[in-house]
Motif scaffolding. Structure first.
Motif, short mmCIF file in Angstrom:
data_model
loop_
_atom_site.label_atom_id
_atom_site.label_comp_id
_atom_site.label_asym_id
_atom_site.label_seq_id
_atom_site.Cartn_x
_atom_site.Cartn_y
_atom_site.Cartn_z
N LEU A 75 -40.96 29.61 84.05
CA LEU A 75 -40.98 30.72 84.02
C LEU A 75 -41.36 31.67 85.01
CD1 LEU A 75 -41.52 31.28 80.24
CD2 LEU A 75 -39.58 32.02 80.77
N ARG A 76 -41.11 30.60 86.13
CA ARG A 76 -41.91 31.54 87.30
C ARG A 76 -41.81 32.14 88.61
NH1 ARG A 76 -46.87 28.95 90.45
NH2 ARG A 76 -46.96 30.40 92.31
N ARG A 77 -41.71 32.79 88.08
CA ARG A 77 -41.78 34.18 89.45
C ARG A 77 -42.01 34.68 90.62
NH1 ARG A 77 -39.25 37.69 84.93
NH2 ARG A 77 -38.03 39.04 86.30
N ASP A 78 -40.60 34.96 91.77
CA ASP A 78 -41.75 35.52 92.41
C ASP A 78 -41.56 36.70 93.79
OD1 ASP A 78 -42.00 32.88 93.64
OD2 ASP A 78 -40.71 32.17 93.99
N LEU A 79 -42.36 36.40 94.23
CA LEU A 79 -42.11 38.61 94.56
C LEU A 79 -41.33 38.59 96.15
CD1 LEU A 79 -45.16 39.52 95.36
CD2 LEU A 79 -43.57 40.56 93.82
N GLN A 80 -40.41 39.16 96.27
CA GLN A 80 -39.56 39.14 97.64
C GLN A 80 -39.13 40.37 98.09
OE1 GLN A 80 -34.97 37.79 96.26
NE2 GLN A 80 -35.98 36.60 94.95
N PRO A 81 -40.10 40.83 99.48
CA PRO A 81 -40.11 42.25 100.12
C PRO A 81 -38.77 42.27 100.41
CG PRO A 81 -42.47 40.62 100.64
CD PRO A 81 -40.87 39.48 99.16
N VAL A 82 -38.27 43.91 100.88
CA VAL A 82 -37.03 44.12 101.20
C VAL A 82 -37.44 45.35 102.58
CG1 VAL A 82 -35.61 43.79 99.58
CG2 VAL A 82 -37.24 45.82 99.53
N ASP A 83 -36.76 45.01 103.60
CA ASP A 83 -37.52 46.03 104.86
C ASP A 83 -36.76 47.17 104.32
OD1 ASP A 83 -34.30 46.01 104.25
OD2 ASP A 83 -34.53 45.85 107.27
N ARG A 84 -36.13 47.92 103.26
CA ARG A 84 -36.27 49.46 103.34
C ARG A 84 -35.56 49.53 101.79
NH1 ARG A 84 -30.99 51.15 105.12
NH2 ARG A 84 -32.03 53.46 105.90
N VAL A 85 -35.71 50.68 101.27
CA VAL A 85 -35.24 50.75 99.94
C VAL A 85 -33.68 51.24 99.62
CG1 VAL A 85 -35.42 51.42 97.67
CG2 VAL A 85 -37.57 50.80 98.46
N ALA A 86 -32.60 50.76 100.11
CA ALA A 86 -31.01 51.17 100.50
C ALA A 86 -30.11 50.11 99.71
CB ALA A 86 -31.43 51.38 101.94
N GLU A 87 -29.30 50.51 99.61
CA GLU A 87 -27.82 49.78 99.29
C GLU A 87 -27.59 48.75 100.40
OE1 GLU A 87 -28.16 52.49 100.21
OE2 GLU A 87 -26.30 53.59 101.90
N ARG A 88 -28.46 49.13 101.26
CA ARG A 88 -28.65 47.29 102.59
C ARG A 88 -30.06 47.27 103.23
NH1 ARG A 88 -24.10 49.22 103.19
NH2 ARG A 88 -21.62 48.43 103.38
N SER A 89 -29.61 45.60 102.88
CA SER A 89 -31.23 45.35 103.54
C SER A 89 -31.71 43.97 103.48
CB SER A 89 -32.58 45.97 102.31
OG SER A 89 -32.80 44.56 101.34
#
Ligand code: PMP
Length: 409
Positions: free
Chosen positions: A28-42
Motif C-alpha cells: 500500500l506504499r505510494r510514491d510521488l511522481q513529479p511531472v514537468d508540466r500539466v498537459a497531454e504530454r509530459s
C-alpha cells in the motif's frame, strides 16, 4: 539541519518507520511522481524525496489526468490568472469573511450560479473543503450515501457525526428500502441528506439522479450531488444535473474547479439560504483563507470556454473512439462517460499492464484494492479534448502490445 532523531518505539511517540514498513508489506506504499508540466504530454520523474526532480526520461502521452478539456495550458486561461494577479494579488490574504473577498471571487460565483441554474454559488479552497464544509454545516441526522462516493464525502459524514447509511452503488431501490426501514424506526423530525457523486471517478458510472430526486421528494429529504467529474462537460458547461435538467430538484450542487476547469478550488451552488448558511457555518469556508484569486479567475475563464467552445465535443469524440477501439482490441471497458475503466481483475496483472504501458510511453494508472474491491483492478484511462487522432491511435496500439506482452489479451 538538525534531525529530530527519536528512538523508534518511544512509549508515547509515533513509530512512523514501522508504519511505512507495514504499508510496504501490504503493498500500500505510494510514491510521488513529479511531472514537468500539466498537459497531454509530459515528462515524469521518479520520487526525488527531498530533492529537486530530474526529468531525464522520454515524454509520455498522458491518459491519467482529470484535466479533461486540456485547459491547464490554454493561453486564455493563463492570461486570466495573470490578470487577476495584476488586479488583486496572488493570494486572498485572509478568510473571505475578513479581507479576502474580492471581485474575482464574486465573478466566478456569478458564472457558476448561472451555469448551474441556481440563485447563488460559493467558492471554497478545494472540492474536499466544499464537501466537508457543506455536510458538516448542514449537520444532518442521517446521511444516505452511495457506496462508491468520494473519500471527501465519507470524511465529511464522519466529521458531521451523522449516522451514515450506505446504499448500493447507483441503486435507487436499495436506497428506497433503506429509507423505508429507517422511517419505521426513527422519529419523524430527523433531517435526512442523500448524497451522491454524479460521475463516479473510478467507474465512469452515472448516478440515476432523476430517480434519486423522486425518492428524496417522497421522503421530504434533501439531495446533494457531487459534480466533480462532470462540471464543464455537459449542457452549457454544466454537469449531469444540467444534462438531466434537474436544477429545480437538486438541493445542493457541489463540484470542483480542479478538473475540467483546470484550476483549483471547489464550489457549492444552490439557493440564497443555502449559500448564506454556508458563509456563516461551513468551517472550511469560515476558517480558511479565500481561494487564491488567480485560481478563481482561471476557473472562470475555463468555465466560459467550456460553455462556449467545441472543446466538449472533442472530448466526447475522443472518449467514444478510444472506448470503441479498446473494446475491439479485446478489452472490457466499463462506464458511460469520459472515464474509461479498462478492467483487468487481478491486482498484479493491472500493475504489470500499467508498467508495460509506461515502458511504451503511455501513462495510465493501475487502480487496485483498497481503492476498488478485490478482483476488480483496472487501468483508469482518461482521454482529454486536446489528444489528437494520432494520440488516440497510438494509445490503442500500445494497449494491444502491452496487453499481449502481459498475457491478458
Ligand atoms: N469529489 C470527487 C468526486 C472527487 O473526485 C474529488 C477529487 N478527486 C473531490 C471531490 C475533491 O476535489 P478537490 O480535488 O478539488 O479537493
Amino acid at each position: 539541519m538538525a534531525d529530530c532523531d527519536r528512538t523508534p518505539g518511544d512509549e508515547r511517540g509515533f513509530d512512523l518507520a514501522e508504519r511505512l514498513d507495514e504499508r510496504d508489506r501490504r503493498g500500500l506504499r505510494r510514491d510521488l511522481q513529479p511531472v514537468d508540466r500539466v498537459a497531454e504530454r509530459s515528462r515524469m520523474a521518479a520520487d526525488p524525496n527531498g530533492h529537486p526532480p530530474s526529468f531525464t526520461g522520454d515524454e509520455l502521452l498522458v491518459f491519467a489526468a482529470n484535466n479533461y478539456l486540456g485547459l491547464t495550458t490554454d493561453e486564455r486561461v493563463r492570461n486570466a490568472a495573470a490578470q487577476a494577479i495584476d488586479a488583486v494579488g496572488t493570494g486572498a490574504g485572509a478568510s473571505r469573511l475578513l479581507t479576502g473577498d474580492t471581485e474575482v471571487h464574486r465573478e466566478l460565483e456569478r458564472a457558476l450560479a448561472d451555469t448551474k441554474g441556481t440563485e447563488r454559488a460559493l467558492a471554497f479552497s478545494s472540492g474536499y473543503a466544499a464537501n466537508v464544509g457543506t455536510i458538516t454545516a448542514l449537520a444532518p441526522d442521517v446521511v444516505f450515501s452511495d457506496e462508491l462516493n468520494h473519500a471527501s464525502i465519507v470524511d465529511a459524514c464522519r466529521l458531521a457525526d451523522a449516522e451514515t447509511v450506505v446504499y448500493d452503488h447507483c441503486d435507487p431501490d436499495d436506497l428506497s428500502q433503506r429509507m423505508d426501514r429507517r422511517s419505521a424506526d426513527a422519529a419523524g423530525d430527523e433531517s435526512w441528506l442523500v448524497v451522491t457523486d454524479s460521475v463516479f471517478s473510478m467507474d465512469g458510472t452515472v448516478a440515476p439522479l432523476s430517480e434519486l430526486c423522486d425518492i428524496v421528494e417522497e421522503y421530504g429529504a434533501w439531495l446533494m450531488v457531487d459534480e466533480a467529474h462532470a462540471t464543464g462537460l455537459y449542457r452549457d458547461g454544466g454537469g449531469i444535473v444540467q444534462r438531466d435538467e434537474l436544477e429545480n430538484r437538486v438541493d445542493v450542487q457541489m463540484g470542483t474547479l480542479s478538473k475540467a476547469l483546470a484550476s483549483q478550488g471547489g464550489y457549492v451552488a444552490g439557493n440564497e439560504a443555502l449559500v448564506e448558511h454556508l458563509v456563516n457555518a461551513a468551517r472550511s469556508f469560515v476558517f480558511s483563507t479565500g481561494l487564491a484569486p488567480p485560481a478563481a479567475a482561471a476557473a472562470r475563464k475555463a468555465l466560459q470556454i467550456a460553455r462556449a467552445d467545441d472543446r466538449r465535443d472533442a472530448l466526447w469524440v475522443n472518449a467514444a473512439t478510444l472506448r470503441d477501439r479498446l473494446t475491439d482490441a479485446g478489452y472490457d471497458v466499463r462506464g458511460e462517460t469520459q472515464i474509461l475503466p479498462v478492467m483487468v481483475g487481478d491486482r498484479d496483472d493491472a500493475l504489470d499492464l500499467a508498467a508495460a504501458l509506461r515502458e511504451r510511453c503511455v501513462a495510465a494508472p493501475a487502480i487496485r484494492p483498497p481503492t476498488v474491491p478485490d478482483g476488480t483492478s483496472r487501468i483508469r484511462v482518461a482521454p482529454m479534448a486536446t489528444h489528437t487522432e494520432s494520440d488516440i491511435a497510438h494509445c490503442v496500439d500500445v494497449f494491444r502490445e502491452a496487453g499481449t506482452e502481459v498475457g491478458i489479451l
